[in-house]
Design a protein around this motif. Structure first.
Motif, PDB file in Angstrom:
ATOM      1  N   GLY A   1       0.768  -1.223   0.000  1.00 43.78           N
ATOM      2  CA  GLY A   1       0.000   0.000   0.000  1.00 43.78           C
ATOM      3  C   GLY A   1       0.806   1.283   0.000  1.00 43.78           C
ATOM      4  N   ILE A   2       0.114   2.297   0.427  1.00 44.40           N
ATOM      5  CA  ILE A   2       0.589   3.671   0.387  1.00 44.40           C
ATOM      6  C   ILE A   2       1.895   3.851   1.169  1.00 44.40           C
ATOM      7  N   ASN A   3       2.829   4.537   0.552  1.00 39.88           N
ATOM      8  CA  ASN A   3       4.150   4.885   1.094  1.00 39.88           C
ATOM      9  C   ASN A   3       5.134   3.720   1.164  1.00 39.88           C
ATOM     10  N   HIS A   4       4.730   2.543   0.734  1.00 42.56           N
ATOM     11  CA  HIS A   4       5.644   1.402   0.837  1.00 42.56           C
ATOM     12  C   HIS A   4       6.800   1.473  -0.147  1.00 42.56           C
ATOM     13  N   ASN A   5       6.661   2.274  -1.161  1.00 43.78           N
ATOM     14  CA  ASN A   5       7.785   2.504  -2.071  1.00 43.78           C
ATOM     15  C   ASN A   5       8.936   3.213  -1.348  1.00 43.78           C
TER      16      ASN A   5
ATOM     17  N   ALA B   1      12.053  -3.543  -2.837  1.00 42.84           N
ATOM     18  CA  ALA B   1      12.634  -4.502  -3.789  1.00 42.84           C
ATOM     19  C   ALA B   1      13.216  -5.705  -3.054  1.00 42.84           C
ATOM     20  N   GLU B   2      13.828  -5.468  -1.907  1.00 43.05           N
ATOM     21  CA  GLU B   2      14.394  -6.572  -1.120  1.00 43.05           C
ATOM     22  C   GLU B   2      13.289  -7.444  -0.518  1.00 43.05           C
TER      23      GLU B   2
ATOM     24  N   THR C   1       1.143   0.597  -4.966  1.00 40.07           N
ATOM     25  CA  THR C   1       0.597   1.854  -5.465  1.00 40.07           C
ATOM     26  C   THR C   1       0.346   2.796  -4.294  1.00 40.07           C
ATOM     27  N   ASN C   2       0.377   4.077  -4.598  1.00 38.14           N
ATOM     28  CA  ASN C   2      -0.001   5.107  -3.641  1.00 38.14           C
ATOM     29  C   ASN C   2      -1.398   5.645  -3.959  1.00 38.14           C
TER      30      ASN C   2
END
Length: 148
Positions: free
Chosen positions: A8-12, A28-29, A50-51
């Motif tokens: 979810g949100i902000n996980h990038n 990515a890890e 996705t955000n």
């Protein structure tokens, strides 16, 4: 076995955001660890982040159409208020496992409630990156039990 991992949100921003709560492991890890465990469990794991709340709902709808065997979701803050995502998840007929890296019950009061809790197979929280791996094991096991 086809499993969808929804981030979810902000996980990038994992690896950069609040390392005290979330550690320094990147998204990515996390996805690479899920892929590796998926191979051991004979399960293909597809990850999506996705955000955008609407995009998350669309991806859940797509999972239903694709007949995914299980879905994992760490919706982040959406967990506590997104009835739109909850309603989308309720469409799924496969096991859904909710997970969180931090122990949401030991954090701010608003994080103690999950609007998904009533419709998911189960929740795993508080084990950092291992929450993802535990959730994958649980989801694969639940999907196999339902299939037999």
């Amino acid at each position: 076995m086809n499993v969808l991992m929804l981030h979810g949100i902000n996980h990038n921003m994992f690896g950069k955001r609040d390392p005290k709560q979330y550690g320094t492991t990147t998204l990515a890890e996390i996805d690479a660890a899920l892929q590796a465990l998926g191979r051991e469990l004979d399960a293909e794991v597809e990850s999506y982040q996705t955000n955008s709340e609407g995009a998350m709902c669309e991806r859940i709808h797509q999972a239903f159409e694709q007949g995914k065997d299980a879905v994992l979701i760490n919706a982040g803050a959406w967990t506590h208020y997104s009835y739109g995502i909850r309603d989308a998840l309720a469409i799924l007929t496969c096991p859904v496992v909710e997970l969180h890296m931090s122990n949401i019950h030991a954090r701010e009061e608003f994080r103690h409630k999950s609007v998904f809790a009533e419709i998911v197979k189960g929740q795993i929280c508080g084990f950092g990156v291992d929450s993802y791996l535990l959730a994958l094991r649980a989801a694969v096991s639940a999907a196999r039990q339902e299939a037999s």
